[in-house]
Design an enzyme around this catalytic site. Sequence first.
Site, mmCIF file in Angstrom:
data_model
loop_
_atom_site.group_PDB
_atom_site.id
_atom_site.type_symbol
_atom_site.label_atom_id
_atom_site.label_comp_id
_atom_site.label_asym_id
_atom_site.label_seq_id
_atom_site.Cartn_x
_atom_site.Cartn_y
_atom_site.Cartn_z
ATOM 1 N N ASP A 1 6.563 7.065 -2.498
ATOM 2 C CA ASP A 1 5.374 6.230 -2.523
ATOM 3 C C ASP A 1 4.367 6.890 -1.583
ATOM 4 O O ASP A 1 4.714 7.778 -0.798
ATOM 5 C CB ASP A 1 5.726 4.816 -2.069
ATOM 6 N N ASP B 1 7.445 1.836 1.430
ATOM 7 C CA ASP B 1 7.252 0.815 2.462
ATOM 8 C C ASP B 1 7.216 -0.590 1.910
ATOM 9 O O ASP B 1 7.274 -1.557 2.678
ATOM 10 C CB ASP B 1 5.907 1.046 3.168
ATOM 11 N N ASP C 1 0.922 5.135 -0.028
ATOM 12 C CA ASP C 1 0.249 4.324 0.977
ATOM 13 C C ASP C 1 1.233 3.622 1.908
ATOM 14 O O ASP C 1 2.153 2.941 1.446
ATOM 15 C CB ASP C 1 -0.651 3.289 0.295
#
Length: 228
Positions: free
Chosen positions: A8, A187, A10
């Site tokens: 991922d 996250d 961001d």
Amino acid sequence: MANLALFDLDHTLIPTDSDHEWGRFMVKLGIVDAENFARENDRFYADYKAGKLDIHAYLVAMLTPLAKYSREQLKAWHDQYMHEVIKPAIIPAAMELVRKHRDAGDLCCVVTATNEFITAPIAEAFGVEKLIACEVETVDGHPASAYTGFPKGTPSYREGKIVRTEEWLASLGKTWSDFERSYFYSDSHNDIPLLEKVTDPIATNPDDTLRAHAQKHGWRILELFQPT
């Protein structure tokens, strides 16, 4: 046998949200209505964190301004955005994480719900050639054409990340079973579906919901952005 490493973007590889920050950057440039756009940008971001984002509405809101400008102008603005916002936020630990997988010969890919216009130069900065991001429609379908302001295809969001990843693997003649180990770093609790598909899910700088899920299931937790 090479392994598969998915990242991922961001708050995983970079300690910020590139989509939200691009929205703020457009406000700074004066190319969107400052008050209304900033309010909507913040609302969409809150919806994402809450797991209730209308991804299509968000993509349209973020992509509509792009249709008003040439590719040349947009590139100049994005170069400025990379220089002022993104590159100063990239930390050595994140670069080293990606480099470790690349040096091992792993098949690497950034899989993000942020659109490809924003994220392609960021993935390139990390040395990752393959990017799966929300796709941006162009006027006549040619990659170099002007943007229409609308998304296309399956958004790489939540379960859509699985769909898009499996389509990419299929284009290479591969499936999950062709890899002895598959990694996904994220996250966000929005990425639990894809985290559950890989052999090695790594909750990276996880939000509270993902952290609790990772602890319950014995997943590895990685903190890249802790102060040294």
